[in-house]
Scaffold this motif. Structure first.
Motif, PDB file in Angstrom:
ATOM      1  N   ASP A  58       0.877  -1.173   0.000  1.00 42.79           N
ATOM      2  CA  ASP A  58       0.000   0.000   0.000  1.00 42.79           C
ATOM      3  C   ASP A  58       0.914   1.224   0.000  1.00 42.79           C
ATOM      4  OD1 ASP A  58      -1.807   2.022   0.408  1.00 42.79           O
ATOM      5  OD2 ASP A  58      -2.733   1.148   2.194  1.00 42.79           O
ATOM      6  N   TYR A  59       1.011   1.870  -1.141  1.00 44.95           N
ATOM      7  CA  TYR A  59       1.942   3.000  -1.275  1.00 44.95           C
ATOM      8  C   TYR A  59       1.148   4.296  -1.333  1.00 44.95           C
ATOM      9  CZ  TYR A  59       6.188   5.484  -2.506  1.00 44.95           C
ATOM     10  OH  TYR A  59       7.261   6.335  -2.479  1.00 44.95           O
ATOM     11  N   VAL A  60       1.403   5.180  -0.375  1.00 47.18           N
ATOM     12  CA  VAL A  60       0.699   6.460  -0.306  1.00 47.18           C
ATOM     13  C   VAL A  60       1.614   7.547  -0.866  1.00 47.18           C
ATOM     14  CG1 VAL A  60      -0.492   8.102   1.168  1.00 47.18           C
ATOM     15  CG2 VAL A  60      -0.522   5.658   1.747  1.00 47.18           C
ATOM     16  N   ALA A  61       1.260   8.076  -2.018  1.00 49.37           N
ATOM     17  CA  ALA A  61       2.068   9.109  -2.657  1.00 49.37           C
ATOM     18  C   ALA A  61       1.822  10.462  -2.004  1.00 49.37           C
ATOM     19  CB  ALA A  61       1.757   9.175  -4.144  1.00 49.37           C
ATOM     20  N   LEU A  62       2.775  11.341  -2.154  1.00 51.80           N
ATOM     21  CA  LEU A  62       2.691  12.658  -1.526  1.00 51.80           C
ATOM     22  C   LEU A  62       1.453  13.417  -1.976  1.00 51.80           C
ATOM     23  CD1 LEU A  62       4.526  14.617   0.289  1.00 51.80           C
ATOM     24  CD2 LEU A  62       5.078  15.718  -1.881  1.00 51.80           C
ATOM     25  N   ASP A  63       1.091  13.284  -3.262  1.00 54.76           N
ATOM     26  CA  ASP A  63      -0.011  14.074  -3.801  1.00 54.76           C
ATOM     27  C   ASP A  63      -1.351  13.348  -3.734  1.00 54.76           C
ATOM     28  OD1 ASP A  63       0.680  12.198  -5.663  1.00 54.76           O
ATOM     29  OD2 ASP A  63       0.959  13.586  -7.326  1.00 54.76           O
ATOM     30  N   ASP A  64      -1.432  12.265  -2.985  1.00 53.97           N
ATOM     31  CA  ASP A  64      -2.714  11.604  -2.744  1.00 53.97           C
ATOM     32  C   ASP A  64      -3.601  12.562  -1.943  1.00 53.97           C
ATOM     33  OD1 ASP A  64      -4.851  10.095  -1.706  1.00 53.97           O
ATOM     34  OD2 ASP A  64      -3.640   8.279  -1.535  1.00 53.97           O
ATOM     35  N   PRO A  65      -4.773  12.922  -2.437  1.00 50.74           N
ATOM     36  CA  PRO A  65      -5.623  13.892  -1.726  1.00 50.74           C
ATOM     37  C   PRO A  65      -5.992  13.466  -0.309  1.00 50.74           C
ATOM     38  CG  PRO A  65      -6.432  13.538  -3.962  1.00 50.74           C
ATOM     39  CD  PRO A  65      -5.368  12.509  -3.724  1.00 50.74           C
ATOM     40  N   ALA A  66      -6.019  12.161  -0.043  1.00 50.99           N
ATOM     41  CA  ALA A  66      -6.403  11.685   1.290  1.00 50.99           C
ATOM     42  C   ALA A  66      -5.218  11.579   2.240  1.00 50.99           C
ATOM     43  CB  ALA A  66      -7.091  10.324   1.171  1.00 50.99           C
ATOM     44  N   ASN A  67      -4.019  11.856   1.760  1.00 50.44           N
ATOM     45  CA  ASN A  67      -2.810  11.704   2.558  1.00 50.44           C
ATOM     46  C   ASN A  67      -2.861  12.598   3.796  1.00 50.44           C
ATOM     47  OD1 ASN A  67      -0.125  11.631   3.560  1.00 50.44           O
ATOM     48  ND2 ASN A  67       0.726  11.447   1.497  1.00 50.44           N
ATOM     49  N   ALA A  68      -2.677  12.010   4.969  1.00 50.60           N
ATOM     50  CA  ALA A  68      -2.667  12.773   6.222  1.00 50.60           C
ATOM     51  C   ALA A  68      -1.377  13.557   6.398  1.00 50.60           C
ATOM     52  CB  ALA A  68      -2.860  11.835   7.414  1.00 50.60           C
ATOM     53  N   GLN A  69      -0.350  13.231   5.610  1.00 54.27           N
ATOM     54  CA  GLN A  69       0.931  13.942   5.556  1.00 54.27           C
ATOM     55  C   GLN A  69       1.784  13.789   6.820  1.00 54.27           C
ATOM     56  OE1 GLN A  69       1.923  14.721   2.768  1.00 54.27           O
ATOM     57  NE2 GLN A  69       0.085  15.075   1.527  1.00 54.27           N
ATOM     58  N   ASP A  70       1.487  12.768   7.637  1.00 54.42           N
ATOM     59  CA  ASP A  70       2.383  12.412   8.735  1.00 54.42           C
ATOM     60  C   ASP A  70       2.276  10.914   8.967  1.00 54.42           C
ATOM     61  OD1 ASP A  70       0.597  11.841  11.267  1.00 54.42           O
ATOM     62  OD2 ASP A  70      -0.239  13.658  10.358  1.00 54.42           O
ATOM     63  N   PHE A  71       3.305  10.321   9.559  1.00 54.33           N
ATOM     64  CA  PHE A  71       3.355   8.879   9.709  1.00 54.33           C
ATOM     65  C   PHE A  71       2.209   8.336  10.553  1.00 54.33           C
ATOM     66  CE2 PHE A  71       8.226   8.948   9.055  1.00 54.33           C
ATOM     67  CZ  PHE A  71       8.074   8.706   7.695  1.00 54.33           C
ATOM     68  N   ALA A  72       1.972   8.946  11.700  1.00 52.64           N
ATOM     69  CA  ALA A  72       0.948   8.419  12.598  1.00 52.64           C
ATOM     70  C   ALA A  72      -0.423   8.420  11.929  1.00 52.64           C
ATOM     71  CB  ALA A  72       0.914   9.226  13.892  1.00 52.64           C
ATOM     72  N   GLY A  73      -0.736   9.498  11.207  1.00 53.27           N
ATOM     73  CA  GLY A  73      -2.018   9.574  10.525  1.00 53.27           C
ATOM     74  C   GLY A  73      -2.156   8.526   9.439  1.00 53.27           C
ATOM     75  N   GLU A  74      -1.086   8.296   8.696  1.00 52.32           N
ATOM     76  CA  GLU A  74      -1.146   7.317   7.612  1.00 52.32           C
ATOM     77  C   GLU A  74      -1.186   5.883   8.136  1.00 52.32           C
ATOM     78  OE1 GLU A  74      -1.733   7.479   4.266  1.00 52.32           O
ATOM     79  OE2 GLU A  74      -2.369   9.405   5.083  1.00 52.32           O
ATOM     80  N   VAL A  75      -0.482   5.601   9.216  1.00 56.05           N
ATOM     81  CA  VAL A  75      -0.556   4.262   9.812  1.00 56.05           C
ATOM     82  C   VAL A  75      -1.978   3.997  10.309  1.00 56.05           C
ATOM     83  CG1 VAL A  75       0.233   2.843  11.752  1.00 56.05           C
ATOM     84  CG2 VAL A  75       1.892   4.120  10.381  1.00 56.05           C
ATOM     85  N   SER A  76      -2.599   4.997  10.920  1.00 48.81           N
ATOM     86  CA  SER A  76      -3.973   4.845  11.408  1.00 48.81           C
ATOM     87  C   SER A  76      -4.934   4.563  10.260  1.00 48.81           C
ATOM     88  CB  SER A  76      -4.403   6.101  12.165  1.00 48.81           C
ATOM     89  OG  SER A  76      -3.625   6.301  13.314  1.00 48.81           O
ATOM     90  N   ARG A  77      -4.792   5.327   9.182  1.00 48.26           N
ATOM     91  CA  ARG A  77      -5.683   5.117   8.029  1.00 48.26           C
ATOM     92  C   ARG A  77      -5.480   3.729   7.431  1.00 48.26           C
ATOM     93  NH1 ARG A  77      -6.583   7.730   3.392  1.00 48.26           N
ATOM     94  NH2 ARG A  77      -4.348   7.956   2.924  1.00 48.26           N
ATOM     95  N   ALA A  78      -4.226   3.309   7.292  1.00 48.27           N
ATOM     96  CA  ALA A  78      -3.951   2.013   6.672  1.00 48.27           C
ATOM     97  C   ALA A  78      -4.423   0.860   7.549  1.00 48.27           C
ATOM     98  CB  ALA A  78      -2.458   1.891   6.385  1.00 48.27           C
ATOM     99  N   ALA A  79      -4.260   1.006   8.861  1.00 48.40           N
ATOM    100  CA  ALA A  79      -4.713  -0.058   9.765  1.00 48.40           C
ATOM    101  C   ALA A  79      -6.212  -0.294   9.612  1.00 48.40           C
ATOM    102  CB  ALA A  79      -4.369   0.308  11.207  1.00 48.40           C
ATOM    103  N   ALA A  80      -6.958   0.792   9.484  1.00 48.35           N
ATOM    104  CA  ALA A  80      -8.405   0.655   9.290  1.00 48.35           C
ATOM    105  C   ALA A  80      -8.723   0.133   7.893  1.00 48.35           C
ATOM    106  CB  ALA A  80      -9.077   2.009   9.516  1.00 48.35           C
ATOM    107  N   ARG A  81      -8.020   0.624   6.908  1.00 46.20           N
ATOM    108  CA  ARG A  81      -8.282   0.264   5.511  1.00 46.20           C
ATOM    109  C   ARG A  81      -8.091  -1.237   5.271  1.00 46.20           C
ATOM    110  NH1 ARG A  81      -5.593   4.321   3.694  1.00 46.20           N
ATOM    111  NH2 ARG A  81      -3.588   3.344   3.253  1.00 46.20           N
TER     112      ARG A  81
END
Length: 507
Positions: A70-93
């Motif tokens: 699961d690769y989150v690119a910088l320009d992904d509109p849903a990107n939380a732009q910090d590690f903790a936010g992205e780990v949280s989103r991916a864990a749920a996803r």
């Protein structure tokens, strides 16, 4: 049961502990490009592009090996732009049931990892990073109770542990260190073999465009990007260095030449620090060249010491010193970083060469970093925190665990001698001896005072005078202080007045 495996930009190794702890069938690898990591200091555009491109290539390699990435690119509109936010989103996803990750290399990111359990409600295993030669636990045991923590003492322990360049319990050649043979100046007309570089492919070109659009206001040029971004390229760069530049590395490793960005240096530290190369394999490649008779002992030992000694040592010292290490300021330096570090002209050829190399390449070799850029900042009394943030921002290989000890401890003596036994201060004579810069400089390296005098000369003596109370009992500085006391009082006054003028105009 899904294991989420977040992999950071400096963990691009297929032997990573978190990958070994799972299987492709039961795990999802998470990789994240986040603005927080690109901007906590204003990183050089080439540095940002290096990490993002290497990450994208590594993700493709993992997919080819059967991993779900699961690769989150910088320009992904849903990107939380910090590690903790992205780990949280991916864990749920991915309906993850646990998180397995490898400990970050610096305090700031480790702090984030330690919040992931609370943020996700999942168990989080933070594994030791065992890609290094010497573990943090082993370093702590080595450091415990020591009155001194010099790299040379540490280096001998690790040489014996690995067996590199050893004959039984003793070093090959009968000595541990060949530094005295590695301080030659470059003969006039000498030609260096340029390193292999890598033209951007489609993936890298896309990253470069993204970085130029988002971070084009950061110091540095994106145009010259030619770094290795895959393990295959990194291995090619290692082979190129061993074949073409290692043999001459020792003789000229402390030299500086106008117009020569690389000389015989390896340019391998970015590949090491992203994880594309592993330190032991790089040392073993150099040792093999010695045994094959293609590189002399002084060159091979000097190169191995940079990795086996300095790189492993500064990592241990960083974790030993604690998260407040970057705020240390033993000499109470308070000046802002000189504008010269962002490209303002000073007339000093040595400084201009080092800054320009940094701007164009996100790189400069260790003598430029220590004895030009670090030395000048220390002589003029720059706040070491400002120096630290600049180095962290501008160099492609600058991760805090390796950069901070080299800057705070070695370059600025801001830790009061935890790392270095003396400040690495030098005047114009050193630069003249180790480079050809002075021949085309606006200043006269042989003058201490006067309108054409090299500023480094008065700044050097003023630095010693300014800090005499703190440094006069340092046994490695007694010759310098003896030299200062030999100046007549009126000459001392002129030198210090000259230094004050230089600080006012240059700093």
């Amino acid at each position: 049961m899904t294991t989420l495996i977040p992999i950071l930009g400096d963990q691009l190794s297929h032997s990573l502990a978190s990958l070994r702890a799972a299987t492709p069938a039961s795990a999802v690898v998470l990789m994240m490009e986040v603005t927080e990591e690109a901007t906590y200091v204003p990183h050089h555009p080439q540095k940002i592009a290096l990490f993002f491109s290497a990450m994208r290539h590594f993700a493709d390699e993992l997919r080819s090996l059967g991993w779900t990435v699961d690769y989150v690119a910088l320009d992904d509109p849903a990107n939380a732009q910090d590690f903790a936010g992205e780990v949280s989103r991916a864990a749920a996803r991915h309906a993850a049931t646990k998180i397995v990750t490898v400990a970050a290399g610096e305090w700031r990111v480790l702090d984030s990892q330690q919040t992931w359990a609370d943020r996700t409600g999942l168990p989080v295993s933070i594994l030791d990073d065992d890609r290094f030669i010497f573990s943090i636990t082993s370093f702590m045991a080595w450091a415990k109770g020591r009155k001194r923590m010099t790299m040379e003492d540490f280096y001998r322990v690790v040489r014996r542990q690995t067996g590199l360049l050893m004959d039984g319990d003793q070093p090959i050649g009968g000595q541990w260190n060949f530094d005295q043979e590695n301080r030659k100046s470059v003969p006039k007309g000498h030609r260096f073999t340029p390193p292999v570089r890598f033209a951007p492919d489609a993936v890298t070109s896309d990253v470069m465009a993204l970085v130029a659009g988002r971070f084009g206001n950061h110091f540095g040029s994106i145009d010259g990007f030619r770094w290795a971004v895959t393990r295959t390229q990194a291995l090619e760069a290692l082979d190129d260095f061993v074949r073409h530049r290692l043999a001459g590395f020792g003789d000229y490793q402390d030299a500086m030449v106008t117009g020569e960005d690389v000389l015989n240096h390896s340019l391998l530290s970015p590949a090491l620090n992203t994880g594309l190369l592993l330190p032991l394999e790089v040392c073993q490649a150099a040792q093999a060249a010695y045994h094959a008779g293609t590189a002399p002992l002084n060159a091979v030992e000097g190169f191995i010491r940079q990795i086996l000694g300095w790189r492993e040592y500064v990592r241990g010292l960083y974790w030993f010193a604690g998260p407040d290490y970057t705020s240390r300021n033993h000499l109470n330096a308070t000046r802002p970083l000189p504008a010269a570090y962002w490209g303002a002209p000073t007339g000093l050829k040595c400084l201009a060469e080092a800054v320009d190399n940094t701007r164009r390449n996100s790189s400069a070799h260790h003598i430029q970093r220590l004895m030009i850029l670090g030395n000048f900042a220390m002589l003029v009394g720059t706040d070491p925190a400002h120096v630290h943030r600049w180095y962290l921002a501008v160099y492609a290989d600058a991760l805090e665990w390796v950069e901070a000890p080299n800057v705070i401890g070695m370059s600025q003596f801001a830790d009061g001698g935890l790392m270095s036994t003396k400040p690495y201060a030098a005047g114009g004579a050193y630069v003249n001896r180790m480079s050809n810069h002075c021949k085309s400089c606006a200043y006269d390296v042989k003058q201490r005072t006067g309108p054409k005098a090299c500023p480094l000369n008065s700044l050097y003596w003023d630095f010693l005078a300014r800090h005499e109370d703190a440094l006069k009992n340092n046994q490695r500085l007694w010759r310098m202080y003896d030299g200062w006391r030999r100046f007549a009082p009126d000459e001392q006054v002129r030198i210090r007045e000259q230094a004050a003028d230089s600080m006012a105009t240059l700093a």
